[in-house]
Design a protein around this motif. Structure first.
Motif, PDB file in Angstrom:
ATOM      1  N   GLU A  59      11.218  -0.192  -0.423  1.00 13.02           N
ATOM      2  CA  GLU A  59      10.572   0.203  -0.201  1.00 13.02           C
ATOM      3  C   GLU A  59       9.825   1.062  -1.136  1.00 13.02           C
ATOM      4  O   GLU A  59       9.540   0.712  -2.520  1.00 13.02           O
ATOM      5  CB  GLU A  59      11.385   0.998   0.700  1.00 13.02           C
ATOM      6  CG  GLU A  59      11.542   0.514   2.359  1.00 13.02           C
ATOM      7  CD  GLU A  59      12.235   1.933   3.124  1.00 13.02           C
ATOM      8  OE1 GLU A  59      12.346   2.603   2.549  1.00 13.02           O
ATOM      9  OE2 GLU A  59      12.965   1.619   4.189  1.00 13.02           O
ATOM     10  N   LYS A  60       8.609   1.354  -1.510  1.00 12.63           N
ATOM     11  CA  LYS A  60       7.897   2.323  -2.489  1.00 12.63           C
ATOM     12  C   LYS A  60       8.930   2.776  -3.034  1.00 12.63           C
ATOM     13  O   LYS A  60       8.148   2.942  -4.394  1.00 12.63           O
ATOM     14  CB  LYS A  60       6.091   2.457  -1.876  1.00 12.63           C
ATOM     15  CG  LYS A  60       5.570   2.996  -2.551  1.00 12.63           C
ATOM     16  CD  LYS A  60       4.461   3.721  -2.011  1.00 12.63           C
ATOM     17  CE  LYS A  60       3.219   4.050  -3.079  1.00 12.63           C
ATOM     18  NZ  LYS A  60       2.039   4.153  -2.591  1.00 12.63           N
ATOM     19  N   GLU A  61       9.179   3.848  -2.283  1.00 14.21           N
ATOM     20  CA  GLU A  61       9.749   5.316  -3.092  1.00 14.21           C
ATOM     21  C   GLU A  61      11.340   4.378  -4.233  1.00 14.21           C
ATOM     22  O   GLU A  61      11.443   4.595  -4.566  1.00 14.21           O
ATOM     23  CB  GLU A  61      10.210   5.908  -1.798  1.00 14.21           C
ATOM     24  CG  GLU A  61      10.880   5.403  -0.982  1.00 14.21           C
ATOM     25  CD  GLU A  61      10.588   4.860   0.038  1.00 14.21           C
ATOM     26  OE1 GLU A  61      11.209   5.005   1.023  1.00 14.21           O
ATOM     27  OE2 GLU A  61       9.598   4.335  -0.064  1.00 14.21           O
ATOM     28  N   LEU A  73      11.262   1.279  -5.650  1.00  8.05           N
ATOM     29  CA  LEU A  73      10.596   0.389  -6.952  1.00  8.05           C
ATOM     30  C   LEU A  73      10.848   0.727  -8.272  1.00  8.05           C
ATOM     31  O   LEU A  73      11.008  -0.137  -8.895  1.00  8.05           O
ATOM     32  CB  LEU A  73       8.953   0.319  -6.495  1.00  8.05           C
ATOM     33  CG  LEU A  73       8.474  -0.801  -5.561  1.00  8.05           C
ATOM     34  CD1 LEU A  73       6.748  -0.713  -6.031  1.00  8.05           C
ATOM     35  CD2 LEU A  73       9.011  -2.191  -5.805  1.00  8.05           C
ATOM     36  N   GLU A 115       6.808  -9.047  -8.406  1.00 12.38           N
ATOM     37  CA  GLU A 115       6.437  -8.184  -6.747  1.00 12.38           C
ATOM     38  C   GLU A 115       6.395  -9.187  -5.495  1.00 12.38           C
ATOM     39  O   GLU A 115       6.580  -8.556  -4.355  1.00 12.38           O
ATOM     40  CB  GLU A 115       4.789  -7.692  -6.296  1.00 12.38           C
ATOM     41  CG  GLU A 115       4.407  -6.850  -7.920  1.00 12.38           C
ATOM     42  CD  GLU A 115       3.855  -7.649  -9.106  1.00 12.38           C
ATOM     43  OE1 GLU A 115       4.873  -8.835  -9.531  1.00 12.38           O
ATOM     44  OE2 GLU A 115       3.742  -6.656 -10.112  1.00 12.38           O
ATOM     45  N   LYS A 153       8.842  -7.798  -1.801  1.00  5.07           N
ATOM     46  CA  LYS A 153       8.410  -8.399  -0.853  1.00  5.07           C
ATOM     47  C   LYS A 153       9.937  -9.596  -0.588  1.00  5.07           C
ATOM     48  O   LYS A 153      10.286  -8.488   0.617  1.00  5.07           O
ATOM     49  CB  LYS A 153       7.386  -9.498  -0.863  1.00  5.07           C
ATOM     50  CG  LYS A 153       6.108  -8.398  -0.986  1.00  5.07           C
ATOM     51  CD  LYS A 153       4.949 -10.281  -0.471  1.00  5.07           C
ATOM     52  CE  LYS A 153       3.825  -9.039  -1.172  1.00  5.07           C
ATOM     53  NZ  LYS A 153       2.762  -9.932  -0.534  1.00  5.07           N
TER      54      LYS A 153
END
Length: 298
Positions: free
Chosen positions: A45-47, A49, A36, A40
């Motif tokens: 970006e979330k999409e 991950l 994680e 960072k």
């Protein structure tokens, strides 16, 4: 330099995203890092991950990374070879450097503890790359300021010198002046007053020589130099400098800004040293009133 090692570590079966991740690992400290935290650092970006975790697991399964629960690390030997084989460049590091610069951004009221966890990562990454850019120079200097807050003065000054070399080589005079200011502040924290005065004065000279219109830095420099002059017992000069800083603050931010309160407070300290207590109290009361307005009574 290591022809046999370079031949042994074959990366032909690695995808470009896997190679990029391995390049990053080659620059990190040799200690396990949370996935994680790495996400960072790389501004994943979330999409994206899902793909990020897939590539990490592939590098682990192929033997490039060691996994300790939810942490990953790359062996020092593999790091050394990959730095030669993959030669991480600016394109590979842009996101990480942007993230770290944001973490070390010296906004008023910043908490140095917030960014302490990134110091070793920042130092390791910059020390193992030859990239010379304004963001790299800024990052060295910002990390140096944080180190000064923790009284690690030798390391702080070393970071500032790294920044100064890069800024000077690029003729980035705004960054050079800013780093001179930060160097002066580290010396000020170390109570090396003559060296602090020298660096603050040189920074002001750079801004003037190159006609750089940077009101915020001019304001900070005048105040910083004023604090040093007060320490050196040159109270009248200190007052003039604090007054100039106050003038910049009023012009740029208005009468009720926290900077105005700060510089009035610093002037009150000088008047106290001059035993002009009425003026000192008047300015201190005004500063307190402004602080309460700016921060709230709580």
């Amino acid at each position: 330099q290591y022809p046999y090692l370079l031949a042994i570590f074959n990366i032909s079966d690695l995808s470009l995203p896997e190679q990029k991740l391995l390049s990053i690992f080659s620059l990190l400290p040799v200690e396990p890092i949370l996935g994680e935290k790495l996400a960072k650092l790389l501004l994943i970006e979330k999409e994206n991950l899902g793909r990020f975790w897939k590539d990490l697991n592939l590098l682990f399964r192929k033997g490039w990374l060691i996994k300790e629960q939810d942490r990953l690390v790359c062996h020092a030997l593999i790091q050394e070879v990959m730095r030669h084989k993959l030669t991480p460049d600016a394109n590979c590091l842009n996101d990480a450097i942007s993230f770290l610069n944001e973490q070390f951004y010296l906004a008023p009221g910043y908490d140095p503890l917030h960014c302490k966890e990134w110091l070793d990562i920042g130092e390791s990454m910059l020390s193992h790359t030859s990239i010379k850019s304004e963001p790299v120079a800024s990052l060295w200097s910002r990390m140096g300021i944080v180190l000064g807050q923790f009284s690690q003065f030798d390391r702080a000054i070393r970071f500032q010198r790294n920044s100064l070399k890069i800024a000077a080589s690029l003729k980035e005079f705004k960054t050079l002046a800013s780093t001179k200011n930060n160097t002066g502040f580290d010396y000020y924290l170390a109570r090396e007053n003559s060296l602090a005065k020298e660096n603050f004065s040189e920074a002001i000279g750079i801004l003037e020589a190159h006609k750089i219109d940077y009101t915020y830095l001019k304001m900070i420099l005048k105040d910083n130099l004023g604090k040093v002059m007060a320490r050196l017992g040159e109270y009248e000069k200190a007052l003039v400098l604090h007054q100039e800083a106050l003038g910049y603050a009023l012009e740029e931010y208005g009468e009720e800004h926290v900077f105005v309160a700060r510089y009035k407070n610093n002037m009150s300290l000088v008047y106290h040293d001059l035993e002009k207590y009425e003026l000192a109290i008047e300015l201190l009361e005004s500063a307190i009133e402004l602080y309460i307005k700016a921060r709230g009574e709580g």
